[in-house]
Design an enzyme around this catalytic site. Sequence first.
Site, PDB file in Angstrom:
ATOM      1  N   CYS A   1       0.838  -1.199   0.000  1.00  0.00           N
ATOM      2  CA  CYS A   1       0.000   0.000   0.000  1.00  0.00           C
ATOM      3  C   CYS A   1       0.876   1.254   0.000  1.00  0.00           C
ATOM      4  O   CYS A   1       2.069   1.193   0.287  1.00  0.00           O
ATOM      5  CB  CYS A   1      -0.971   0.077   1.176  1.00  0.00           C
ATOM      6  SG  CYS A   1      -1.986  -1.393   1.388  1.00  0.00           S
TER       7      CYS A   1
ATOM      8  N   ARG B   1       4.197  -0.375  -6.339  1.00  0.00           N
ATOM      9  CA  ARG B   1       4.160  -1.305  -5.206  1.00  0.00           C
ATOM     10  C   ARG B   1       3.012  -2.300  -5.329  1.00  0.00           C
ATOM     11  O   ARG B   1       2.978  -3.305  -4.629  1.00  0.00           O
ATOM     12  CB  ARG B   1       4.003  -0.508  -3.900  1.00  0.00           C
ATOM     13  CG  ARG B   1       5.150   0.433  -3.619  1.00  0.00           C
ATOM     14  CD  ARG B   1       4.715   1.583  -2.718  1.00  0.00           C
ATOM     15  NE  ARG B   1       4.388   1.152  -1.380  1.00  0.00           N
ATOM     16  CZ  ARG B   1       5.253   1.149  -0.365  1.00  0.00           C
ATOM     17  NH1 ARG B   1       6.483   1.561  -0.563  1.00  0.00           N
ATOM     18  NH2 ARG B   1       4.894   0.768   0.824  1.00  0.00           N
TER      19      ARG B   1
ATOM     20  N   TRP C   1      -3.696  -2.330  -1.224  1.00  0.00           N
ATOM     21  CA  TRP C   1      -3.689  -3.746  -1.614  1.00  0.00           C
ATOM     22  C   TRP C   1      -4.489  -4.483  -0.550  1.00  0.00           C
ATOM     23  O   TRP C   1      -4.142  -4.470   0.612  1.00  0.00           O
ATOM     24  CB  TRP C   1      -2.267  -4.293  -1.695  1.00  0.00           C
ATOM     25  CG  TRP C   1      -2.239  -5.743  -2.066  1.00  0.00           C
ATOM     26  CD1 TRP C   1      -2.115  -6.798  -1.231  1.00  0.00           C
ATOM     27  CD2 TRP C   1      -2.383  -6.288  -3.371  1.00  0.00           C
ATOM     28  NE1 TRP C   1      -2.164  -7.979  -1.924  1.00  0.00           N
ATOM     29  CE2 TRP C   1      -2.335  -7.698  -3.244  1.00  0.00           C
ATOM     30  CE3 TRP C   1      -2.564  -5.738  -4.651  1.00  0.00           C
ATOM     31  CZ2 TRP C   1      -2.437  -8.551  -4.340  1.00  0.00           C
ATOM     32  CZ3 TRP C   1      -2.663  -6.598  -5.738  1.00  0.00           C
ATOM     33  CH2 TRP C   1      -2.602  -7.977  -5.567  1.00  0.00           C
TER      34      TRP C   1
ATOM     35  N   ASN D   1      -0.898   2.030   6.310  1.00  0.00           N
ATOM     36  CA  ASN D   1      -0.204   0.854   5.790  1.00  0.00           C
ATOM     37  C   ASN D   1       0.109  -0.052   6.971  1.00  0.00           C
ATOM     38  O   ASN D   1       0.478   0.437   8.044  1.00  0.00           O
ATOM     39  CB  ASN D   1       1.127   1.230   5.126  1.00  0.00           C
ATOM     40  CG  ASN D   1       0.939   1.976   3.830  1.00  0.00           C
ATOM     41  OD1 ASN D   1      -0.170   2.132   3.343  1.00  0.00           O
ATOM     42  ND2 ASN D   1       2.036   2.460   3.281  1.00  0.00           N
ATOM     43  N   GLY D   2       0.008  -1.365   6.784  1.00  0.00           N
ATOM     44  CA  GLY D   2       0.350  -2.288   7.864  1.00  0.00           C
ATOM     45  C   GLY D   2      -0.817  -3.174   8.224  1.00  0.00           C
ATOM     46  O   GLY D   2      -1.700  -3.438   7.396  1.00  0.00           O
TER      47      GLY D   2
ATOM     48  N   GLU E   1       8.230 -32.073  16.076  1.00  0.00           N
ATOM     49  CA  GLU E   1       7.416 -31.060  16.759  1.00  0.00           C
ATOM     50  C   GLU E   1       6.387 -31.714  17.680  1.00  0.00           C
ATOM     51  O   GLU E   1       6.150 -31.245  18.799  1.00  0.00           O
ATOM     52  CB  GLU E   1       6.720 -30.164  15.733  1.00  0.00           C
ATOM     53  CG  GLU E   1       5.761 -29.136  16.302  1.00  0.00           C
ATOM     54  CD  GLU E   1       6.412 -28.130  17.242  1.00  0.00           C
ATOM     55  OE1 GLU E   1       5.659 -27.428  17.951  1.00  0.00           O
ATOM     56  OE2 GLU E   1       7.663 -28.049  17.297  1.00  0.00           O
TER      57      GLU E   1
ATOM     58  N   LYS F   1       6.169 -31.111  21.720  1.00  0.00           N
ATOM     59  CA  LYS F   1       4.975 -30.632  22.416  1.00  0.00           C
ATOM     60  C   LYS F   1       4.627 -31.533  23.595  1.00  0.00           C
ATOM     61  O   LYS F   1       4.279 -31.061  24.672  1.00  0.00           O
ATOM     62  CB  LYS F   1       3.776 -30.551  21.452  1.00  0.00           C
ATOM     63  CG  LYS F   1       3.778 -29.362  20.541  1.00  0.00           C
ATOM     64  CD  LYS F   1       3.581 -28.063  21.299  1.00  0.00           C
ATOM     65  CE  LYS F   1       4.203 -26.904  20.557  1.00  0.00           C
ATOM     66  NZ  LYS F   1       5.650 -26.816  20.609  1.00  0.00           N
TER      67      LYS F   1
ATOM     68  N   GLU G   1       7.134 -30.864  26.372  1.00  0.00           N
ATOM     69  CA  GLU G   1       6.940 -29.560  26.991  1.00  0.00           C
ATOM     70  C   GLU G   1       5.729 -29.524  27.915  1.00  0.00           C
ATOM     71  O   GLU G   1       5.772 -28.959  29.011  1.00  0.00           O
ATOM     72  CB  GLU G   1       6.736 -28.480  25.904  1.00  0.00           C
ATOM     73  CG  GLU G   1       7.957 -28.104  25.106  1.00  0.00           C
ATOM     74  CD  GLU G   1       7.613 -27.071  24.053  1.00  0.00           C
ATOM     75  OE1 GLU G   1       8.209 -25.982  24.080  1.00  0.00           O
ATOM     76  OE2 GLU G   1       6.750 -27.333  23.195  1.00  0.00           O
TER      77      GLU G   1
ATOM     78  N   HIS H   1      17.299 -48.532  12.394  1.00  0.00           N
ATOM     79  CA  HIS H   1      18.707 -48.246  12.691  1.00  0.00           C
ATOM     80  C   HIS H   1      18.934 -48.039  14.189  1.00  0.00           C
ATOM     81  O   HIS H   1      19.748 -47.210  14.589  1.00  0.00           O
ATOM     82  CB  HIS H   1      19.175 -47.036  11.890  1.00  0.00           C
ATOM     83  CG  HIS H   1      19.179 -47.259  10.421  1.00  0.00           C
ATOM     84  ND1 HIS H   1      20.256 -47.781   9.740  1.00  0.00           N
ATOM     85  CD2 HIS H   1      18.210 -47.067   9.493  1.00  0.00           C
ATOM     86  CE1 HIS H   1      19.960 -47.885   8.457  1.00  0.00           C
ATOM     87  NE2 HIS H   1      18.719 -47.458   8.282  1.00  0.00           N
TER      88      HIS H   1
ATOM     89  N   LYS I   1       8.923 -18.269  27.531  1.00  0.00           N
ATOM     90  CA  LYS I   1       8.317 -18.039  26.228  1.00  0.00           C
ATOM     91  C   LYS I   1       9.342 -17.564  25.211  1.00  0.00           C
ATOM     92  O   LYS I   1       9.356 -17.998  24.074  1.00  0.00           O
ATOM     93  CB  LYS I   1       7.183 -17.005  26.351  1.00  0.00           C
ATOM     94  CG  LYS I   1       6.458 -16.712  25.032  1.00  0.00           C
ATOM     95  CD  LYS I   1       5.766 -17.944  24.492  1.00  0.00           C
ATOM     96  CE  LYS I   1       5.049 -17.681  23.178  1.00  0.00           C
ATOM     97  NZ  LYS I   1       4.628 -18.940  22.547  1.00  0.00           N
TER      98      LYS I   1
END
Length: 606
Positions: free
Chosen positions: A5, A30, A77, A103-104, A479, A483, A486, A502, A601
């Site tokens: 944008c 852009r 956009w 923008n953002g 992953e 989890k 954790e 193996h 965190k």
Amino acid sequence: MNMMCGIVGYLGKQKAVPILINGLQRESYRGYDSSGLVIFDNDKTICLKAVGKLDALENKLKDCNIEGTFGLGHVRWATHGGVTEANAHPHSDCHGNIWLVHNGIIENYRELKEGLEKEGHVFSSETDTEVVAHLIEKFFHKNLEEAVRKALRQVRGAYALAIIAKKDPGKIVVARLSSPLLIGITGKKEYLVASDANAIAPYAKKVVNLDDNEIAVITPNDLLILREKQPELLEIESEDAQKKGFPHFMLKEIMEQSETIDNALKGRVLTNQGAARLGGLESVKEKLREIDSIDIIACGTAYHAGLVGEYMLEEYAGISTDVDLASEFRYRKPIFDKKTAVLAISQSGETADTLAALKEAKRKGVQTMGIVNMVGSSVARETDAGVYNRAGAEIGVASTKAFTSQLAILALLTLYLGRQKELSVVTGQRIAKELQLLPGLIKTVLSTSVQIKKLAEKYKDYNNFFYLGRKYNYPVALEGALKLKEISYIHAEGYGAGELKHGPIALIDENFPTIVIAPADSVYEKNISNIEEIKARKGKIIVIATEGDEGIKKLANDVIYIPKTLEMLTPILSVIPLQLFAYHMGVLRGCDVDKPRNLAKSVTVE
């Protein structure tokens, strides 16, 4: 990290319309799909918007004789909300006093909007931007910059904002956080505002680059820049209110993944072109055309996302990719050349090892990129370019929604880079179409939570687990095991399924269950062989399989089904049952799933 944008603003003695239109034309490279402007012309406020090319807006202006010397323009956009005049900028408040362009992305716009609607504010668009106009209206008492300061304290996200108010005329207030914004000074009691130096160049030779967290107040006689460093009251909901009715943040964040993936994809998927638009990479687009290898650096869950990205980038973008634990990368003395880029992945953007590895790469003159969830974080500032996850704040220590959004961004990056190389339009279109379907498919997977809770009740007393996967789902096995470790403090190991023979198979017995990720993909038959080997040794087997695979029930003790998608996108679906399984196991075993023992965190020390 840039956003798409374009913003233009003018305050001075000349007619504003030609200057704004010229600026928008110079920013249109852009990419955009709609445009608009607002002019204060004596007592009148004139706002015109158009869909499509800038010509459409210019045609609307042909019959208008606008004398005003003060206004804002924008090319958009689409991200939040479709391509309509209502969603085009500028946006206003309920009474046509506050007008702004942006923008953002405003990450917490939904909760802000809900609160404002309860207070009686009426919205006229689907955008995240309009929330800011109403928020400023809420705090406005004759002084625009004071209202902007108070409003932005409640906003999370990235923004370049230019704001004007009918009841505080002769002034433009601008603010910036992680989206570029420049102020052009002509020296003739006139100023320009833009998100791109191209828009300013014909009029002003001196510019002020606004820094993050700065607010500028522009009047014909002065430019004042405010940077708040005063201690502020923390305006935040209670923990229970933040959980939105869920018993834990972790479950809330798992259940948000349909929305977070939608946010990650919004405005970035070009389905007809079979490509992706990533505004944060536009500044280095030409450099990225030349790269032939990428080093991904990350830690923990983000490292697992990088491993999935390795398969994506090599198979579809044709780019040789290595993935390093950031904690090891800096000691490896990697050999770079001009055709190598380093990609840092971090949820927090503050991971100490990742930052150190990133700085090592920069010292060697390598092109750097980032995939980061936290706007304005250290990784975002250190990298040359990058992409934000848009996943919103992740409170649970164990990452869930940030992980799947990282995978979605990596798929977009694969499209973006692949189409610059040899990825065909047809293949790109297929990937783009499947990406667009993901939010709906995720809802289907999330609906299995009750079934997975029953599964957790069945297995909660086991203290060891294997997780097996191949190719795209090998990192998902890693992953899934992470989890479980954790959240429930159960010993779990993730393995590439081909490694079972193996050594690890020695551990299999009736007390060592295995979770096998075996969707209908290119390695399905090989996964079946592994399942047979485990079954022959009396190991209990849970399988993540593709809907319609009835035959797998003959081999597995339990099956969780996920919908069919492209092989490269299966990790986004297959990891969600593993997140839910870890969550329910942790809760049933009496663990603090939001704050697991010994963990932080954001790991900001080595």
